[in-house]
Design a protein around this motif. Structure first.
Motif, PDB file in Angstrom:
ATOM      1  N   ILE A 120       0.148  -1.332  -0.019  1.00 30.91           N
ATOM      2  CA  ILE A 120       0.136   0.327   0.232  1.00 30.91           C
ATOM      3  C   ILE A 120       1.216   1.315   0.124  1.00 30.91           C
ATOM      4  O   ILE A 120       1.757   1.186   0.512  1.00 30.91           O
ATOM      5  CB  ILE A 120      -1.279  -0.066   1.121  1.00 30.91           C
ATOM      6  CG1 ILE A 120       0.322  -0.220   2.625  1.00 30.91           C
ATOM      7  CG2 ILE A 120      -2.306  -1.227   0.842  1.00 30.91           C
ATOM      8  CD1 ILE A 120      -0.951  -0.204   4.052  1.00 30.91           C
ATOM      9  N   GLU A 125      -5.971   3.345   0.304  1.00 25.40           N
ATOM     10  CA  GLU A 125      -5.049   2.250  -0.011  1.00 25.40           C
ATOM     11  C   GLU A 125      -5.585   1.300   1.326  1.00 25.40           C
ATOM     12  O   GLU A 125      -5.550   0.166   1.600  1.00 25.40           O
ATOM     13  CB  GLU A 125      -4.165   1.835  -0.435  1.00 25.40           C
ATOM     14  CG  GLU A 125      -4.398   1.944  -1.575  1.00 25.40           C
ATOM     15  CD  GLU A 125      -2.708   2.310  -2.829  1.00 25.40           C
ATOM     16  OE1 GLU A 125      -2.633   2.917  -3.927  1.00 25.40           O
ATOM     17  OE2 GLU A 125      -1.886   1.885  -2.311  1.00 25.40           O
ATOM     18  N   SER A 175       6.792   0.971  -0.390  1.00 26.97           N
ATOM     19  CA  SER A 175       5.506   0.954   0.203  1.00 26.97           C
ATOM     20  C   SER A 175       5.168   0.205   1.156  1.00 26.97           C
ATOM     21  O   SER A 175       6.946  -0.071   1.765  1.00 26.97           O
ATOM     22  CB  SER A 175       5.040  -0.348  -0.798  1.00 26.97           C
ATOM     23  OG  SER A 175       4.546   0.480  -2.138  1.00 26.97           O
TER      24      SER A 175
END
Ligand code: ADP
Length: 388
Positions: A120, A125, A175
């Motif tokens: 994410i 998200e 991420s």
């Protein structure tokens, strides 16, 4: 036979490689981060492992390089390999112990079971994952976490905004990982050793108990590990067999050399899921110093030297290892050693010769024997004596 092993990192893992090196007749040299570290008995130099020249000149004095930790940067590792230095584990394996996001991709690619997970990059998200998983989840940073730092249970899509900000400032487009919050019955760890020539030796799966994100207690072998579990191919199996199969597939799938620990969750419905990987001796294997025919530290040396691996058979029915955490500053494990040794003559006491700080791992205690209840009680009592 290669005769000098260079260990990068001067912590207690490097320290505990020294006794088996003496028995094997090999020399250990340690590149420690600062003077006076736990492995200073074998330290030949102080230096920054981020610095290529420092590491290359250390490597010139040894036959093989291995590690006390997984933090040596990839570019340094690759430069060592290009310079012809045997590095175990190698950079392409170590990558999966350095980066949890790459690890999750690899475990999934190998067809091994993980918690549900996603990469994410923003709060939306995270919000979508939370909505799909009952409103709670675990967020982790891909790199740099240890002992539960870099792991957060969240129930709000903005609960990781500070980490997203750090990633955005970093500018490399990294991420975070989000995972389902696994309702595990317990945590397990499975260790295997693998030689460059491919031989693998598996230890019995152990149960690990964490307190505040730090490993507190290990029971070897894990009780009830012969309980039914679903095998990797869907067939009837046992928890112990599934754990071993997972670790062997990881070791072969990523080409680990040396010791590998696979941290696992056992779920209520008999599934075994991969949590994370460590490619070095591991806290969950300290019991093996006193409780197994071949300790994980000796096994690691044998593996990185490509020597035949030793028996992993436990010497007793049960071993329990308890970490001793530091108390108030200035209180050394050594101060209590005589009292504990006098009170618990069957307990094996291991000091890391580290200055005590609250929560710091300064040593461990192992007790082995025939009855788990007795072994647990004695190990807990001896460890508690240090912490009073
Ligand atoms: P570290 O690298 O800091 O050891 P881990 O990824 O092993 O971090 O996580 C630390 C602890 O957090 C685990 O031992 C476990 O107790 C808990 N944990 C991690 N991931 C999950 C998860 N998906 N579900 C439930 N608990 C988790």
């Amino acid at each position: 036979m290669k005769s000098t092993v260079g260990v990068i990192g001067g912590g207690q893992l490097a320290r505990m490689m020294i006794p088996p090196a003496v028995s094997l007749g090999v020399i250990i040299k340690v590149l420690e981060e600062a003077p006076g570290m736990s492995a200073e008995l074998a330290a030949t130099g102080v230096g920054d492992y981020h610095d290529l020249d420092t590491v290359l000149s250390f490597a010139k004095t040894v036959d093989v390089i291995t590690f006390d930790h997984e933090h040596v940067p990839q570019h340094v590792l690759h430069a060592l390999v290009e310079a012809g230095v045997p590095v175990h584990p190698g950079p392409d394996a170590l990558l999966y112990a350095q980066d949890k996001l790459l690890m999750r991709h690899k475990i999934t690619e190998l067809g091994l079971p993980s918690p549900d997970w996603a990469a994410i990059s923003n709060a939306d998200e995270l919000g979508a994952f939370l909505d799909a998983h009952g409103g709670r989840a675990v967020v982790k940073t891909a790199r740099g976490g240890y002992d539960g730092k870099g792991v957060r249970v969240v129930d709000d899509k903005n609960a990781a905004d500070d980490w997203f900000t750090v990633l955005a400032e970093d500018g490399r487009g990294g991420s975070l990982i989000v995972e389902e919050l696994v309702d595990f019955v317990r945590e397990l760890a499975q260790q295997v050793a693998r030689r460059p020539s491919g031989e693998i030796a598996a230890y019995p799966v152990v149960e690990t108990v964490q307190k505040g994100g730090v490993c507190a207690e290990v029971i070897a072998p894990a009780p009830t590990a012969t309980d039914a579990a679903t095998g990797l191919d869907g067939s009837a199996s046992t928890v112990a067999e599934v754990a071993r199969d997972i670790a062997v597939r990881v070791a072969e799938g990523v080409g680990v050399t040396g010791m590998l620990a696979v941290e696992l969750f056992e779920t209520r419905d008999g599934r075994v899921l991969v949590n994370e990987l460590a490619m070095r001796p591991h806290n969950s294997g300290h019991w093996s110093i006193d409780g197994a025919v071949t300790s994980q530290f000796e096994q690691h040396l044998r593996a990185v030297l490509d020597l035949p691996l030793g028996s992993t058979r436990p010497r007793d029915a049960w071993s329990v290892m308890i970490n001793v955490l530091g108390g108030p500053v200035g209180q050394f494990m050594q101060d209590r050693y005589p009292a504990v040794a006098g009170e618990f003559p069957a307990a094996k006491l291991h000091s890391y010769a580290k200055e005590s700080r609250p929560g710091r791992k300064v040593g461990h205690v192992t007790v082995s024997g025939a009855r788990l209840d007795d072994v647990l009680a004695d190990a807990r009592a001896a460890a508690a004596f240090f912490e009073d």
